[in-house]
Design a protein around this motif. Structure first.
Motif, PDB file in Angstrom:
ATOM      1  N   ASP A   8       0.835  -1.197   0.000  1.00  0.00           N
ATOM      2  CA  ASP A   8       0.000   0.000   0.000  1.00  0.00           C
ATOM      3  C   ASP A   8       0.874   1.253   0.000  1.00  0.00           C
ATOM      4  OD1 ASP A   8      -2.331   1.462   0.009  1.00  0.00           O
ATOM      5  OD2 ASP A   8      -2.906   0.936   2.045  1.00  0.00           O
ATOM      6  N   TRP A   9       0.258   2.381  -0.311  1.00  0.00           N
ATOM      7  CA  TRP A   9       0.947   3.678  -0.321  1.00  0.00           C
ATOM      8  C   TRP A   9       1.693   3.894   0.997  1.00  0.00           C
ATOM      9  CZ3 TRP A   9       0.768   6.698  -4.642  1.00  0.00           C
ATOM     10  CH2 TRP A   9      -0.208   6.390  -5.573  1.00  0.00           C
ATOM     11  N   GLY A  10       2.944   4.352   0.911  1.00  0.00           N
ATOM     12  CA  GLY A  10       3.729   4.700   2.079  1.00  0.00           C
ATOM     13  C   GLY A  10       4.330   3.517   2.823  1.00  0.00           C
ATOM     14  N   GLN A  11       4.018   2.315   2.421  1.00  0.00           N
ATOM     15  CA  GLN A  11       4.512   1.136   3.123  1.00  0.00           C
ATOM     16  C   GLN A  11       6.006   0.949   2.868  1.00  0.00           C
ATOM     17  OE1 GLN A  11       2.244  -2.390   2.216  1.00  0.00           O
ATOM     18  NE2 GLN A  11       2.561  -3.146   4.289  1.00  0.00           N
ATOM     19  N   GLY A  12       6.738   0.573   3.920  1.00  0.00           N
ATOM     20  CA  GLY A  12       8.168   0.310   3.799  1.00  0.00           C
ATOM     21  C   GLY A  12       8.408  -1.050   3.162  1.00  0.00           C
ATOM     22  N   ILE A  13       9.276  -1.082   2.182  1.00  0.00           N
ATOM     23  CA  ILE A  13       9.584  -2.327   1.474  1.00  0.00           C
ATOM     24  C   ILE A  13      11.098  -2.461   1.294  1.00  0.00           C
ATOM     25  CG2 ILE A  13       7.387  -2.598   0.260  1.00  0.00           C
ATOM     26  CD1 ILE A  13      10.414  -1.232  -1.506  1.00  0.00           C
ATOM     27  N   ARG A  14      11.513  -3.648   0.864  1.00  0.00           N
ATOM     28  CA  ARG A  14      12.914  -3.895   0.515  1.00  0.00           C
ATOM     29  C   ARG A  14      12.937  -4.558  -0.859  1.00  0.00           C
ATOM     30  NH1 ARG A  14      17.646  -4.226   3.371  1.00  0.00           N
ATOM     31  NH2 ARG A  14      16.546  -4.143   5.352  1.00  0.00           N
ATOM     32  N   VAL A  15      13.889  -4.141  -1.677  1.00  0.00           N
ATOM     33  CA  VAL A  15      14.068  -4.722  -3.009  1.00  0.00           C
ATOM     34  C   VAL A  15      14.836  -6.035  -2.866  1.00  0.00           C
ATOM     35  CG1 VAL A  15      14.996  -4.341  -5.328  1.00  0.00           C
ATOM     36  CG2 VAL A  15      14.122  -2.403  -4.010  1.00  0.00           C
ATOM     37  N   ALA A  16      14.410  -7.060  -3.574  1.00  0.00           N
ATOM     38  CA  ALA A  16      15.059  -8.380  -3.518  1.00  0.00           C
ATOM     39  C   ALA A  16      16.534  -8.276  -3.893  1.00  0.00           C
ATOM     40  CB  ALA A  16      14.356  -9.348  -4.464  1.00  0.00           C
ATOM     41  N   ILE A  17      17.357  -9.084  -3.240  1.00  0.00           N
ATOM     42  CA  ILE A  17      18.799  -9.041  -3.517  1.00  0.00           C
ATOM     43  C   ILE A  17      19.138  -9.559  -4.915  1.00  0.00           C
ATOM     44  CG2 ILE A  17      19.501  -9.161  -1.104  1.00  0.00           C
ATOM     45  CD1 ILE A  17      20.080 -12.159  -1.547  1.00  0.00           C
ATOM     46  N   TYR A  18      18.215 -10.299  -5.522  1.00  0.00           N
ATOM     47  CA  TYR A  18      18.449 -10.831  -6.871  1.00  0.00           C
ATOM     48  C   TYR A  18      17.866  -9.935  -7.976  1.00  0.00           C
ATOM     49  CZ  TYR A  18      13.785 -12.601  -5.786  1.00  0.00           C
ATOM     50  OH  TYR A  18      12.473 -12.694  -5.391  1.00  0.00           O
ATOM     51  N   ALA A  19      17.364  -8.761  -7.586  1.00  0.00           N
ATOM     52  CA  ALA A  19      16.832  -7.812  -8.575  1.00  0.00           C
ATOM     53  C   ALA A  19      17.968  -7.271  -9.446  1.00  0.00           C
ATOM     54  CB  ALA A  19      16.132  -6.661  -7.861  1.00  0.00           C
ATOM     55  N   PRO A  20      17.651  -6.825 -10.656  1.00  0.00           N
ATOM     56  CA  PRO A  20      18.687  -6.210 -11.495  1.00  0.00           C
ATOM     57  C   PRO A  20      19.326  -5.014 -10.785  1.00  0.00           C
ATOM     58  CG  PRO A  20      16.698  -6.606 -12.769  1.00  0.00           C
ATOM     59  CD  PRO A  20      16.355  -6.880 -11.333  1.00  0.00           C
ATOM     60  N   GLU A  21      20.592  -4.788 -11.035  1.00  0.00           N
ATOM     61  CA  GLU A  21      21.354  -3.722 -10.377  1.00  0.00           C
ATOM     62  C   GLU A  21      20.672  -2.355 -10.486  1.00  0.00           C
ATOM     63  OE1 GLU A  21      24.209  -2.523  -7.865  1.00  0.00           O
ATOM     64  OE2 GLU A  21      24.042  -4.575  -8.603  1.00  0.00           O
ATOM     65  N   ALA A  22      20.042  -2.077 -11.605  1.00  0.00           N
ATOM     66  CA  ALA A  22      19.368  -0.787 -11.811  1.00  0.00           C
ATOM     67  C   ALA A  22      18.197  -0.570 -10.855  1.00  0.00           C
ATOM     68  CB  ALA A  22      18.890  -0.671 -13.252  1.00  0.00           C
ATOM     69  N   MET A  23      17.691  -1.657 -10.258  1.00  0.00           N
ATOM     70  CA  MET A  23      16.550  -1.563  -9.333  1.00  0.00           C
ATOM     71  C   MET A  23      16.998  -1.515  -7.875  1.00  0.00           C
ATOM     72  SD  MET A  23      13.721  -3.978 -11.088  1.00  0.00           S
ATOM     73  CE  MET A  23      13.161  -3.666 -12.748  1.00  0.00           C
ATOM     74  N   ARG A  24      18.290  -1.380  -7.638  1.00  0.00           N
ATOM     75  CA  ARG A  24      18.865  -1.186  -6.302  1.00  0.00           C
ATOM     76  C   ARG A  24      18.609  -2.373  -5.360  1.00  0.00           C
ATOM     77  NH1 ARG A  24      18.144   5.261  -5.359  1.00  0.00           N
ATOM     78  NH2 ARG A  24      19.394   4.765  -3.555  1.00  0.00           N
ATOM     79  N   PRO A  25      19.102  -3.550  -5.721  1.00  0.00           N
ATOM     80  CA  PRO A  25      18.862  -4.750  -4.913  1.00  0.00           C
ATOM     81  C   PRO A  25      19.295  -4.586  -3.456  1.00  0.00           C
ATOM     82  CG  PRO A  25      20.624  -5.114  -6.500  1.00  0.00           C
ATOM     83  CD  PRO A  25      20.023  -3.799  -6.827  1.00  0.00           C
ATOM     84  N   GLY A  26      18.444  -5.101  -2.547  1.00  0.00           N
ATOM     85  CA  GLY A  26      18.724  -5.079  -1.123  1.00  0.00           C
ATOM     86  C   GLY A  26      18.405  -3.782  -0.413  1.00  0.00           C
ATOM     87  N   GLN A  27      18.078  -2.734  -1.149  1.00  0.00           N
ATOM     88  CA  GLN A  27      17.830  -1.439  -0.517  1.00  0.00           C
ATOM     89  C   GLN A  27      16.392  -1.287  -0.049  1.00  0.00           C
ATOM     90  OE1 GLN A  27      19.411   2.068  -2.260  1.00  0.00           O
ATOM     91  NE2 GLN A  27      21.216   1.036  -3.056  1.00  0.00           N
ATOM     92  N   LYS A  28      16.225  -0.455   0.981  1.00  0.00           N
ATOM     93  CA  LYS A  28      14.910  -0.151   1.538  1.00  0.00           C
ATOM     94  C   LYS A  28      14.335   1.080   0.861  1.00  0.00           C
ATOM     95  CE  LYS A  28      16.205  -1.657   6.168  1.00  0.00           C
ATOM     96  NZ  LYS A  28      16.357  -1.194   7.567  1.00  0.00           N
ATOM     97  N   GLY A  29      13.011   1.112   0.768  1.00  0.00           N
ATOM     98  CA  GLY A  29      12.320   2.260   0.208  1.00  0.00           C
ATOM     99  C   GLY A  29      10.881   2.262   0.667  1.00  0.00           C
ATOM    100  N   SER A  30      10.087   3.146   0.094  1.00  0.00           N
ATOM    101  CA  SER A  30       8.662   3.169   0.419  1.00  0.00           C
ATOM    102  C   SER A  30       7.850   3.327  -0.862  1.00  0.00           C
ATOM    103  CB  SER A  30       8.335   4.285   1.410  1.00  0.00           C
ATOM    104  OG  SER A  30       8.651   5.543   0.869  1.00  0.00           O
ATOM    105  N   VAL A  31       6.653   2.752  -0.838  1.00  0.00           N
ATOM    106  CA  VAL A  31       5.762   2.781  -1.989  1.00  0.00           C
ATOM    107  C   VAL A  31       5.183   4.186  -2.143  1.00  0.00           C
ATOM    108  CG1 VAL A  31       3.629   1.851  -2.961  1.00  0.00           C
ATOM    109  CG2 VAL A  31       5.182   0.347  -1.710  1.00  0.00           C
ATOM    110  N   CYS A  32       5.356   4.766  -3.336  1.00  0.00           N
ATOM    111  CA  CYS A  32       4.777   6.087  -3.591  1.00  0.00           C
ATOM    112  C   CYS A  32       3.902   6.088  -4.848  1.00  0.00           C
ATOM    113  CB  CYS A  32       5.863   7.154  -3.658  1.00  0.00           C
ATOM    114  SG  CYS A  32       7.055   6.981  -4.984  1.00  0.00           S
TER     115      CYS A  32
END
Length: 63
Positions: A8-32
């Motif tokens: 949902d909007w504003g929810q804290g998430i983490r990008v999968a470590i196996y994501a492509p490098e351009a998608m910032r694998p392993g990093q935390k962010g929030s849904v906007c």
């Protein structure tokens, strides 16, 4: 929209470590933002530096 969104909007998430490098694998962010594209749910994820990247739902998990 046809599909339910897992996150949902504003929810804290983490990008999968196996994501492509351009998608910032392993990093935390929030849904906007969310949208459905073909058969995928896509999320606009904002990171602490203010940048935002659109990432498929299957590459995200709860923080």
């Amino acid at each position: 929209m046809d599909k339910n969104f897992k996150y949902d909007w504003g929810q804290g998430i983490r990008v999968a470590i196996y994501a492509p490098e351009a998608m910032r694998p392993g990093q935390k962010g929030s849904v906007c933002g969310m949208r459905e594209s073909h058969r995928y749910n896509l999320y606009l994820v904002e990171f602490s530096d203010g940048s935002a990247i659109e990432i498929p739902e299957d590459l995200l998990s709860l923080e």
